[in-house]
Design a protein around this motif. Structure first.
Motif, PDB file in Angstrom:
ATOM      1  N   GLY A  27       0.785  -1.238   0.000  1.00 55.60           N
ATOM      2  CA  GLY A  27       0.000   0.000   0.000  1.00 55.60           C
ATOM      3  C   GLY A  27       0.809   1.277   0.000  1.00 55.60           C
ATOM      4  O   GLY A  27       0.244   2.369  -0.068  1.00 55.60           O
ATOM      5  N   LYS A  32       7.804   8.288   1.921  1.00 50.39           N
ATOM      6  CA  LYS A  32       7.639   8.139   3.369  1.00 50.39           C
ATOM      7  C   LYS A  32       7.001   6.792   3.721  1.00 50.39           C
ATOM      8  O   LYS A  32       7.389   6.143   4.695  1.00 50.39           O
ATOM      9  N   ILE A  36       8.764   4.063   6.142  1.00 49.96           N
ATOM     10  CA  ILE A  36       8.172   3.520   7.360  1.00 49.96           C
ATOM     11  C   ILE A  36       8.150   1.994   7.335  1.00 49.96           C
ATOM     12  O   ILE A  36       8.381   1.338   8.341  1.00 49.96           O
ATOM     13  N   ARG A  37       7.934   1.411   6.146  1.00 49.02           N
ATOM     14  CA  ARG A  37       7.861  -0.048   6.059  1.00 49.02           C
ATOM     15  C   ARG A  37       9.217  -0.721   5.993  1.00 49.02           C
ATOM     16  O   ARG A  37       9.362  -1.871   6.390  1.00 49.02           O
TER      17      ARG A  37
ATOM     18  N   LYS B  36      -3.867   8.873   4.943  1.00 51.72           N
ATOM     19  CA  LYS B  36      -2.604   8.746   4.218  1.00 51.72           C
ATOM     20  C   LYS B  36      -2.036   7.336   4.394  1.00 51.72           C
ATOM     21  O   LYS B  36      -2.337   6.438   3.645  1.00 51.72           O
ATOM     22  N   ASP B  37      -1.235   7.150   5.404  1.00 47.74           N
ATOM     23  CA  ASP B  37      -0.590   5.860   5.608  1.00 47.74           C
ATOM     24  C   ASP B  37      -0.349   5.737   7.117  1.00 47.74           C
ATOM     25  O   ASP B  37      -0.390   6.736   7.821  1.00 47.74           O
ATOM     26  N   PHE B  40       1.879   8.236   9.812  1.00 46.05           N
ATOM     27  CA  PHE B  40       2.215   9.345   8.913  1.00 46.05           C
ATOM     28  C   PHE B  40       2.163  10.708   9.596  1.00 46.05           C
ATOM     29  O   PHE B  40       2.707  11.677   9.096  1.00 46.05           O
ATOM     30  N   VAL B 169      -5.390   1.970   4.144  1.00 49.11           N
ATOM     31  CA  VAL B 169      -4.602   3.196   4.024  1.00 49.11           C
ATOM     32  C   VAL B 169      -5.027   3.929   2.754  1.00 49.11           C
ATOM     33  O   VAL B 169      -5.789   3.393   1.937  1.00 49.11           O
ATOM     34  N   ASN B 170      -4.536   5.155   2.584  1.00 45.14           N
ATOM     35  CA  ASN B 170      -4.922   6.002   1.448  1.00 45.14           C
ATOM     36  C   ASN B 170      -6.444   6.128   1.332  1.00 45.14           C
ATOM     37  O   ASN B 170      -6.998   6.201   0.243  1.00 45.14           O
TER      38      ASN B 170
END
Lengths: 95, 390
Positions: A27, A32, A36-37, B36-37, B40, B169-170
């Protein structure tokens, strides 16, 4: 061109292309999100080389024409700097 | 796309992730929606502290102590390396005035059950080398801890998914569907999700969600700028903050217009992570939703750090960043159902305590939603406590 999935993209954090592709599958649609992943761009050089490579990989999955949406995450300092040098004032020293 | 679930949690930060975990663990079907994610917003732009000593004696400290207790088993529970470590903490005292306030503060903390003492600077230097000889003294508590906040969020989410939770997400929430004063669903950019309960865990963005049902939430984004050093050998042996963080936070007026910490600009906090990077933070400024770092703010933090721990100025910095702490007027989070719309639950406003209080928040929210009661007096955290202000 075939993908070498174990090609190293982020040298500081030893993150491979395969790991970045997996983050996109999960996803991630931004630098960014990949950071993060995978920890890519989080090492000593702060993504100075790999950020461009990551944007390149992302460009196959998202529209990169609007670069502001990619959350590319460039921050101060541009280069590593000693705290001493950052807080020193001419004539006033460190205070 | 139209679907149904028991509970929709809005916000993919540490609070939303924790709530999703604790609710799904108890068998609820949960969908987490994040515009967003995950990580974030503020939760991905913070330091790592679980600092009990900064909490006001009373409900605030009780929450932190309970949370810390829950942390001890969390790594095993989540089966994810969250790098939790009880490393101990020090509050550095610079002036006799601060010493007077801290003596009283520490006395009340001890009464609430915190293991903490005040040391003179000679004894303080024995447990943390490199302290400035100009300091008046320091507190020390062996109970303060820290955790890798990013890994913590990943851990909550990964485990919640094994219990059947879904993470979108998103996906942005654009409206709340209600009928006869009750929540019926959440409208998102990817379709409607039917639900009877929703949890607004959007942190600094919680007011945006509140506004969708006409609520004016007393939460404001407060920017915290932080600096990260290169990896260095173990140097900061305990998590460290400066006493002005506490003396300003609790002994004086804290209202939005007259906020002393906001004017002082910096509540210094220093800690070193597993890899050796040192976090040095943070400003506390009201700058709207702006997350840029400023030369002035960064220099102010670093100068203060160099004054308390002179040797720190020889390290290199590699990054600066900023997150928006969701400030509330009394420094406590808002947790509970609102009166206006049945099924609309809020869990936001943790300011700088989101990481520290995430387990206990997940516990309280899941208990209030599933059992209708929890282990503390829930009225103390409900939005209604601010009603007399408006």
């Amino acid at each position: 061109m075939s993908h070498e999935k174990n090609v190293c993209i982020c040298r500081c954090e030893e993150v491979t292309e395969g790991e970045i592709l997996r983050a996109i599958e999960e996803g991630a649609r931004t630098v960014k999100g990949i950071k993060i992943r995978t920890q890519a761009t989080m090492g000593l050089c702060q993504g100075r080389t790999c950020r461009r490579l990551i944007v390149n990989i992302l460009s196959k999955h998202v529209d990169i024409n609007d670069i502001s949406k990619l959350e590319i995450g460039i921050r101060v300092p541009v280069r590593t700097i000693k705290i001493k040098n950052f807080i020193y004032d001419e004539g006033k020293g460190y205070e | 796309m139209s679907r149904k679930t028991d509970i929709v949690v809005i916000g993919g930060g540490v609070i939303g992730a924790s709530i999703t975990y604790y609710l799904s663990k108890r068998g609820k079907k949960v969908i987490l929606v994040e515009k967003k994610d995950f990580a974030f917003g503020s939760s991905g732009a913070c330091d790592q502290m679980i600092f009990l000593q900064t909490k006001n004696p009373g409900i605030h400290l009780e929450l932190a102590i309970e949370s810390k207790k829950m942390y001890k088993n969390l790594e095993k529970e989540l089966n994810h390396p969250i790098e939790f470590q009880t490393i101990g903490g020090m509050v550095l005292i610079e002036t006799e005035d601060q010493m007077r306030v801290m003596k009283e503060f520490v006395k009340r903390q001890k009464e609430t059950g915190l293991n903490v003492e005040i040391l003179d600077i000679k004894d303080g230097t024995k447990i943390q080398e490199g302290l400035s000889p100009d300091l008046v003294g320091t507190t020390y508590s062996p109970d303060d801890a820290h955790v890798n906040s990013l890994e913590l969020i990943k851990g909550y989410i990964k485990k919640a998914v094994t219990f059947g939770a879904e993470v979108l997400v998103n996906t942005e929430v654009i409206g709340i569907r209600t009928k006869n004063g009750k929540v019926k669903g959440v409208e998102t950019t990817k379709g409607t999700i039917g639900c009877e309960v929703l949890v607004n865990a959007a942190g600094s963005w919680a007011p945006v969600i509140g506004e969708m049902i006409g609520l004016d939430l007393p939460i404001r984004p407060r920017r915290g700028q932080i600096i990260l050093t290169e990896e260095v050998p173990p140097y900061i042996k305990h998590d460290i903050i400066s006493a002005n963080y506490i003396t300003a936070k609790y002994s004086l007026d804290r209202s939005f217009d007259n906020d002393v910490l906001g004017k002082l600009g910096v509540g210094l906090a220093i800690s070193q992570n597993h890899r050796g990077n040192i976090f040095i933070g943070a400003t506390r400024e009201f700058a709207g939703y702006n997350t840029e770092t400023t030369r002035e703010g960064i220099r102010r933090i670093l100068k203060h750090a160099g004054k308390l721990i002179p040797g720190i100025v020889n390290f290199n910095i590699i990054r600066t960043f900023a997150g928006l702490r969701p400030y509330t007027p009394d420094g406590l989070p808002i947790i509970g159902y609102v009166d206006e719309v049945e099924g609309f639950f809020i869990a936001a406003g943790h300011e700088g305590d989101g990481i520290c209080l995430s387990p206990v928040t997940g516990k309280i929210v899941s208990e209030l939603i599933i059992d209708g009661k929890t282990f503390i007096d829930a009225k103390l955290l409900n939005l209604n406590r601010f009603r007399h202000l408006t």
